[in-house]
Design a protein around this motif. Structure first.
Motif, mmCIF file in Angstrom:
data_model
loop_
_atom_site.group_PDB
_atom_site.id
_atom_site.type_symbol
_atom_site.label_atom_id
_atom_site.label_comp_id
_atom_site.label_asym_id
_atom_site.label_seq_id
_atom_site.Cartn_x
_atom_site.Cartn_y
_atom_site.Cartn_z
ATOM 1 N N GLY A 58 1.077 -1.484 0.016
ATOM 2 C CA GLY A 58 0.113 0.290 -0.142
ATOM 3 C C GLY A 58 0.812 1.580 0.034
ATOM 4 N N PHE A 59 2.193 1.079 0.313
ATOM 5 C CA PHE A 59 3.082 2.153 0.157
ATOM 6 C C PHE A 59 3.384 2.313 -0.532
ATOM 7 C CE2 PHE A 59 2.066 1.164 4.487
ATOM 8 C CZ PHE A 59 1.993 2.166 5.306
ATOM 9 N N VAL A 60 4.172 1.370 -1.691
ATOM 10 C CA VAL A 60 5.485 1.214 -2.672
ATOM 11 C C VAL A 60 5.152 -0.095 -3.222
ATOM 12 C CG1 VAL A 60 7.175 1.345 -3.314
ATOM 13 C CG2 VAL A 60 6.988 2.136 -1.183
ATOM 14 N N ARG A 61 4.205 0.475 -4.174
ATOM 15 C CA ARG A 61 4.169 -0.822 -5.171
ATOM 16 C C ARG A 61 5.321 -1.770 -5.374
ATOM 17 N NH1 ARG A 61 -0.223 -2.674 -4.439
ATOM 18 N NH2 ARG A 61 -0.255 -3.615 -6.441
ATOM 19 N N PRO A 62 5.299 -3.106 -5.901
ATOM 20 C CA PRO A 62 6.488 -4.410 -6.373
ATOM 21 C C PRO A 62 6.547 -4.053 -7.147
ATOM 22 C CG PRO A 62 4.211 -5.285 -4.765
ATOM 23 C CD PRO A 62 3.716 -3.413 -5.392
ATOM 24 N N GLU A 63 5.696 -4.093 -8.573
ATOM 25 C CA GLU A 63 5.858 -4.921 -9.586
ATOM 26 C C GLU A 63 6.970 -4.454 -10.515
ATOM 27 O OE1 GLU A 63 3.036 -3.011 -8.826
ATOM 28 O OE2 GLU A 63 1.568 -4.441 -8.205
ATOM 29 N N LYS A 64 7.958 -3.057 -10.017
ATOM 30 C CA LYS A 64 9.308 -2.975 -10.953
ATOM 31 C C LYS A 64 9.700 -3.771 -10.636
ATOM 32 C CE LYS A 64 7.447 1.595 -12.258
ATOM 33 N NZ LYS A 64 7.374 3.673 -11.790
ATOM 34 N N TYR A 65 10.186 -4.046 -9.366
ATOM 35 C CA TYR A 65 10.814 -5.182 -8.492
ATOM 36 C C TYR A 65 10.966 -6.038 -8.476
ATOM 37 C CZ TYR A 65 11.626 -0.248 -5.951
ATOM 38 O OH TYR A 65 11.308 1.235 -5.615
ATOM 39 N N TYR A 66 10.009 -6.855 -8.864
ATOM 40 C CA TYR A 66 9.406 -7.909 -9.786
ATOM 41 C C TYR A 66 10.083 -8.158 -10.547
ATOM 42 C CZ TYR A 66 6.776 -12.403 -10.574
ATOM 43 O OH TYR A 66 7.086 -13.897 -11.456
ATOM 44 N N ALA A 67 9.622 -7.664 -12.004
ATOM 45 C CA ALA A 67 10.097 -7.285 -13.036
ATOM 46 C C ALA A 67 11.667 -7.351 -12.674
ATOM 47 C CB ALA A 67 10.036 -6.527 -13.966
ATOM 48 N N ALA A 68 12.337 -7.074 -12.096
ATOM 49 C CA ALA A 68 14.039 -6.635 -11.815
ATOM 50 C C ALA A 68 14.251 -7.871 -11.765
ATOM 51 C CB ALA A 68 14.514 -5.226 -11.113
ATOM 52 N N CYS A 69 13.590 -8.215 -10.589
ATOM 53 C CA CYS A 69 14.492 -9.940 -9.820
ATOM 54 C C CYS A 69 13.960 -11.276 -10.518
ATOM 55 C CB CYS A 69 13.022 -10.184 -8.755
ATOM 56 S SG CYS A 69 13.717 -11.550 -7.905
ATOM 57 N N VAL A 70 12.960 -11.130 -11.638
ATOM 58 C CA VAL A 70 12.173 -11.952 -12.990
ATOM 59 C C VAL A 70 13.877 -11.528 -13.646
ATOM 60 C CG1 VAL A 70 11.752 -13.085 -14.896
ATOM 61 C CG2 VAL A 70 9.994 -11.526 -12.394
ATOM 62 N N PHE A 71 14.182 -10.136 -14.244
ATOM 63 C CA PHE A 71 14.874 -10.290 -15.195
ATOM 64 C C PHE A 71 17.162 -11.273 -14.952
ATOM 65 C CE2 PHE A 71 18.506 -8.681 -16.658
ATOM 66 C CZ PHE A 71 18.397 -8.088 -18.339
ATOM 67 N N ASP A 72 17.212 -10.490 -12.991
ATOM 68 C CA ASP A 72 18.199 -11.666 -12.532
ATOM 69 C C ASP A 72 18.597 -12.489 -13.389
ATOM 70 O OD1 ASP A 72 19.544 -8.240 -12.631
ATOM 71 O OD2 ASP A 72 18.622 -8.232 -10.564
ATOM 72 N N SER A 73 17.019 -13.261 -12.831
ATOM 73 C CA SER A 73 16.961 -14.604 -12.139
ATOM 74 C C SER A 73 17.380 -15.645 -13.737
ATOM 75 C CB SER A 73 15.766 -14.726 -11.304
ATOM 76 O OG SER A 73 14.862 -14.786 -12.268
ATOM 77 N N CYS A 74 16.657 -14.569 -14.577
ATOM 78 C CA CYS A 74 16.846 -15.263 -16.020
ATOM 79 C C CYS A 74 18.323 -14.846 -16.674
ATOM 80 C CB CYS A 74 15.999 -14.856 -16.786
ATOM 81 S SG CYS A 74 14.311 -15.281 -16.128
ATOM 82 N N VAL A 75 18.651 -13.933 -16.534
ATOM 83 C CA VAL A 75 19.730 -13.872 -17.365
ATOM 84 C C VAL A 75 21.082 -13.976 -16.450
ATOM 85 C CG1 VAL A 75 21.936 -11.664 -18.116
ATOM 86 C CG2 VAL A 75 19.069 -11.779 -18.661
ATOM 87 N N LEU A 76 21.040 -13.751 -15.083
ATOM 88 C CA LEU A 76 22.490 -14.147 -14.096
ATOM 89 C C LEU A 76 22.148 -14.867 -13.040
ATOM 90 C CD1 LEU A 76 24.263 -10.893 -13.935
ATOM 91 C CD2 LEU A 76 25.038 -12.963 -15.317
ATOM 92 N N PRO A 77 21.582 -16.631 -13.557
ATOM 93 C CA PRO A 77 20.641 -17.175 -12.105
ATOM 94 C C PRO A 77 21.586 -17.613 -11.421
ATOM 95 C CG PRO A 77 21.186 -18.148 -14.559
ATOM 96 C CD PRO A 77 21.324 -17.284 -14.972
ATOM 97 N N ASN A 78 23.210 -17.370 -11.245
ATOM 98 C CA ASN A 78 24.041 -17.869 -10.973
ATOM 99 C C ASN A 78 24.708 -17.531 -9.942
ATOM 100 O OD1 ASN A 78 23.805 -21.220 -11.775
ATOM 101 N ND2 ASN A 78 25.059 -20.304 -13.204
ATOM 102 N N LEU A 79 24.243 -15.533 -9.982
ATOM 103 C CA LEU A 79 24.836 -14.568 -8.801
ATOM 104 C C LEU A 79 23.755 -14.162 -7.708
ATOM 105 C CD1 LEU A 79 26.627 -12.161 -11.427
ATOM 106 C CD2 LEU A 79 27.477 -14.564 -10.320
ATOM 107 N N ASP A 80 22.946 -15.166 -7.827
ATOM 108 C CA ASP A 80 22.124 -14.742 -6.861
ATOM 109 C C ASP A 80 21.288 -13.089 -6.959
ATOM 110 O OD1 ASP A 80 21.868 -17.183 -5.444
ATOM 111 O OD2 ASP A 80 23.359 -17.224 -5.062
ATOM 112 N N LEU A 81 21.955 -12.444 -7.715
ATOM 113 C CA LEU A 81 21.333 -10.975 -7.709
ATOM 114 C C LEU A 81 20.231 -10.412 -7.677
ATOM 115 C CD1 LEU A 81 23.796 -9.657 -11.019
ATOM 116 C CD2 LEU A 81 23.653 -9.051 -8.867
ATOM 117 N N GLU A 82 18.566 -11.407 -7.513
ATOM 118 C CA GLU A 82 17.727 -11.049 -7.637
ATOM 119 C C GLU A 82 17.678 -11.108 -6.027
ATOM 120 O OE1 GLU A 82 17.895 -16.066 -7.199
ATOM 121 O OE2 GLU A 82 18.637 -14.237 -8.945
#
Length: 912
Positions: free
Chosen positions: A426-450
């Protein structure tokens, strides 16, 4: 101008109804003077009446009006001293009356109202002694002076006085109405900002930019984009330069093996003369180091209006003058700046801070790019460490912000949309952070950047006073390990309370994650990272001390005192030691740690054999060097001692081991020791030989052979009686059975030649001999008649006589011996030899000794004289020659020559 004498204003009764307030002020007239009154009327909206209390007006005092509001009328006895800028020089009373209009203005995010009160004053003269004050509060100050119309000044409690004209003062009390709360484009809550007058506040949307992951950006106005450049870029700079050398920059690097995506490596903050660099020590970790102007610094750091400190997992660069701060932790950064100072005056990869995302992708030339990924490339800066980067170079291919191929996002990303972070949705929408997390987990799955996406979202929520404890839900993937003396908290204070700080100073509801002191302990100081139970002292050893505690550190005797610097130290005093002398060879002085007092070393003597001058001798073979160090000495004493081995041909042999001397002997080393050489004795046995030599032959050694050979050394003669006769060279022997046969042996050129000689006897008639006179010739073969007058056989005869030598004579007659007698000598014809055979023999000494006798001389002295004494005589063959030389030859030579002559004659006869 008015009189400078005090003016008394009296107000009584306060009544408030509705929304209109009236101030009625009356002043009691002085004796002998007509009464004058002052009326203050304030109108706000609908009619409200307020009757003020007694007010006394004196020079240089502030006006304070106390009113009570409520449904009923209340009386107040409070009086307030009022200072007017221009009053009469003599005591007067005055009456003011007027109305206060309402003025409204609007800021970027709120509304504030101010009410104005006009005071009309009519003055009358009074005396100072007639000034009345009931329960009044007065304050004195500078002497009041006259004011021109339109001049204003603050009284107190947000009340302003304005000079209108002709002693008419307008009192303007500031009344703040809460402004409506605006909506910020970046989705964050607005902040309350105090107005310049310090009385009211208004809403503003702070400039807040973040970046994380590989990396993802959220501009000041909340526009999200990803950018994978690996150069150094401008995050924010001023469009119109107001601050000297100000800017925030980021150094990105490729953090994957294929150089597809990049991650932040260093955050750079410039302000005036200082450049702060917060660099990642290890990629994709929360380990960073801080430098200022390329020099490492310790935190907290404060210099030239810039402050750097730790806040949880973050390092914070704060510029109080600009009311801004920059945080970085190795995985993410954030920049917060006030809108009042930087609104509409920023550009860079963080965009323009104006609460409008439309111009966030602004290029350096002021144009707007179609997307921020393209814009980000134009904000390169010159970095000598990255020669491949060129500012202004536009990439041939726009970076991709989506995964190359569909993939199943990490389960960690789903936490952003789930119940863990739901309190923050209700204070900060999570959608943009979720998109960034998905991108990091797919492109760099071994670095735990998510994890960085969750971390930034949680930090943003904490900035909005919503704390999320999320790391415990990641199954250890995003865990954070703290030092042993700290504990992790997802919701800790931004600035941890320390022994040196006040607990009442921190009233912020914002929190941050990090490592904090456990409950029951407190951080000693922001620059001393030690948790303490009681606030005493902490020295360079980082050990907490209580007040009054005495201790020794770095060889200083210290005490922890309350106040001052806390720890007071003085040099540690050592007890006196006896002087130690190290005079012996090889000894040197050394300081050893004293087990009882580590600060006071003990001087002892140590031995270093490398300092010794005596070298070990070189021992002979079979000996070895033995050394020993006598007591109270350092250098060893050497001697060569036997090794109890055998030595042969420069080689050593252990006892009971075989020793090769030559191939004809079996030798071994014994345990017996040769007393003179001190070496073990080598015992040898000759190899057994089964060689038997025939008579006349002897075994003689031959080089290269062990048993030698049988070599002829004598003549072997076979006699007529089938017996063997062995003769050595030069030896003659008669036949045992016939004296007339003589055998001889001679060695000529290593050839052993034997000869046989037969004696031919002359004719002999036994009858011609007188009876008893038949005898054998000396050859033992032939018979002859012995003469009647035959002499005595050869023998020793003694006689006594004086010995005379060189005029000296023996005292007594001396026994002397001589050889005398007959020997067989003949000449006869040999038919075999066909010649005359001669045999000559004489009576000669065969054994003599030398004796000594004393002789007396005519002079009276005596001398010792040696003479030959014959002990035995025998007949010896001689050469039958008239030559005198033959007599001079030795007997052995005569025998040899006679034998050779006989053999030659025998050989000659044999060959004939």
């Amino acid at each position: 101008p008015l009189s400078t004498s005090p003016v008394t204003v009296t107000t009584s009764g306060v009544t408030e109804t509705g929304s209109t307030t009236k101030f009625t002020t009356s002043a009691p007239p002085p004796s002998g003077t007509p009464p004058h009154s002052t009326t203050i009327v304030t109108e706000i909206g609908s009619p409200t009446t307020t009757i003020g209390s007694h007010t006394t007006v004196t020079r240089s005092t502030a006006v304070t009006t106390t009113a009570t509001s409520g449904p009923s009328s209340l009386e107040s006895t409070t009086s307030t001293a009022v200072s007017l800028p221009s009053v009469s020089t003599s005591p007067v009373s005055f009456t003011t009356s007027g109305t206060t209009p309402t003025e409204s203005f609007t800021t970027t995010s709120g509304t504030t109202s101010r009410n104005f009160t006009t005071i009309t004053a009519t003055t009358t003269t009074t005396t100072p002694s007639e000034i009345v004050s009931s329960s009044s509060t007065s304050s004195s100050g500078p002497t009041a002076t006259s004011s021109a119309p339109g001049e204003s000044w603050w009284l107190c409690n947000c009340i302003k006085a304005v000079c209108i004209e002709d002693n008419i003062v307008q009192v303007v009390p500031v009344i703040c109405n809460p402004p409506p709360k605006p909506t910020c484009a970046n989705g964050l809550s607005p902040v309350q900002v105090i107005d310049e007058d310090g009385c009211c506040w208004h809403w503003e949307c702070d400039c807040y930019c973040t970046g994380w992951g590989d990396p993802h950006y959220m501009t000041f106005d909340g526009l999200y984009y990803s950018y994978q450049g690996n150069c150094t870029y401008v995050l924010v700079e001023e469009i119109y330069k107001k601050v000297d050398n100000f800017g925030v920059y980021i150094d990105n690097y490729h953090c994957d093996t294929q150089d597809v995506v990049s991650c932040p490596r260093t955050l750079i903050v410039r302000h005036e003369t200082q450049e702060v660099r917060i660099a990642t020590v290890k990629p994709n970790t929360l380990q960073v180091e801080v430098t200022v102007n390329k020099q490492a610094v310790a935190l907290p750091y404060e210099k030239f209006g810039l402050r750097i400190y730790e806040s949880g997992i973050n390092r914070v660069v704060e510029i109080p003058e600009l009311k801004m701060n920059v945080t970085y932790n190795g995985l993410s950064f954030s920049i917060r700046m006030p809108y009042s100072l930087f609104g509409n005056n920023t550009h860079g990869q963080c965009g323009t801070c104006n609460n409008n995302t439309a111009d966030d992708c602004m290029l350096p030339n002021g144009n707007i790019a179609e997307n921020c990924e393209t814009m980000a490339d134009h904000w390169q800066v010159v970095d000598p460490s990255k020669p491949q980067c060129s500012p202004g170079l536009i990439p041939t291919k726009a970076p991709s912000t989506t995964a190359m191929q569909p993939c199943k996002e990490s389960s960690i990303c789903e936490l952003l949309l789930g119940s863990v972070f739901e309190p923050c949705h209700g204070f900060v929408r999570p959608e943009k952070y979720y998109a960034a997390c998905v991108f990091d987990s797919c492109v760099l799955p071994n670095l735990d950047l998510e994890c960085s996406s969750l971390q930034v979202y949680a930090a943003t929520c904490a900035d909005q006073s919503v704390c999320i404890d999320w790391r415990s839900h990641t199954n250890g993937v995003c865990s954070y390990k703290c030092p042993s003396d700290k504990e992790y908290r997802a919701c800790g204070p931004i600035k941890e309370i320390t022994c040196k700080s006040s607990q009442q100073n921190e009233t912020s509801t914002k929190q941050v994650e990090g490592c904090f002191c456990p409950n029951g302990t407190m951080l000693y100081d922001s620059g001393v990272d030690v948790c303490v139970k009681t606030c005493g002292c902490v020295g360079v050893d980082n050990i907490p001390r209580e007040f009054g505690e005495k201790f020794t550190v770095d060889c200083q005797d210290c005490i922890c005192l309350e106040g001052g610097n806390g720890i007071v130290c003085e040099p540690h005093q050592c007890a006196k030691q006896s002087k130690t002398s190290c005079d012996g060879e090889g000894f040197y002085e050394v300081n050893e740690v004293n087990s009882e007092d580590s600060c006071c070393p003990i001087v002892t003597c140590k031995c270093n054999t490398s300092l010794c001058t005596t070298k070990a001798p070189k021992c002979a073979l079979g000996f070895e060097v033995h050394s020993h160090i006598p007591s109270d000495q350092c250098c060893p004493v050497y001697q060569c001692v036997p090794k109890r081995v055998c030595v042969h041909q420069n080689a050593e042999f252990l006892p009971n081991s075989s020793v090769f001397v030559d191939k004809c002997q079996n030798c071994f080393c014994t345990n017996e020791v040769n007393v003179s050489t001190q070496l073990n004795i080598i015992s040898c046995e000759h190899i057994p030989c089964n060689i038997h030599c025939e008579p006349g032959y002897e075994r003689q050694p031959v080089k290269g052979e062990c048993c030698g050979r049988c070599v002829q050394t004598k003549c072997v003669i076979h006699t007529a009686h089938n017996s063997n006769l062995i003769l050595s060279p030069g030896e003659f022997k008669n036949d045992p059975y016939n004296n007339c046969t003589i055998y001889s042996c001679v060695n000529i050129h290593n050839q052993f030649i034997s000869s046989t000689s037969e004696i031919t006897c002359p004719a002999f008639n036994e009858e011609s001999c007188k009876p008893g006179t038949i005898t054998f010739l000396p050859n033992g073969c032939c018979k002859t008649c012995a003469p009647l007058d035959s002499h005595t056989p050869c023998s020793v005869h003694q006689r006594k006589d004086f010995i005379v030598y060189k005029g000296c004579r023996s005292v007594d007659r001396v026994v002397m011996t001589e050889c005398e007698g007959t020997c067989g000598t003949f000449s006869l014809y040999s038919a075999e030899a066909n010649s005359m055979e001669h045999s000559c023999s004489c009576c000669r000494e065969s054994r003599t000794v030398v004796k000594e006798v004393e002789l007396k001389c005519p002079t009276g002295h005596s001398i010792s004289h040696k003479y030959i004494y014959v002990e035995s005589c025998s007949c010896r063959d001689t050469e039958c020659s008239t030559s005198q030389s033959s007599e001079l030859k030795s007997t052995e030579e005569n025998d040899r020559m006679s034998t050779l002559n006989r053999i030659k004659r025998a050989i000659s006869l044999t060959s004939k």
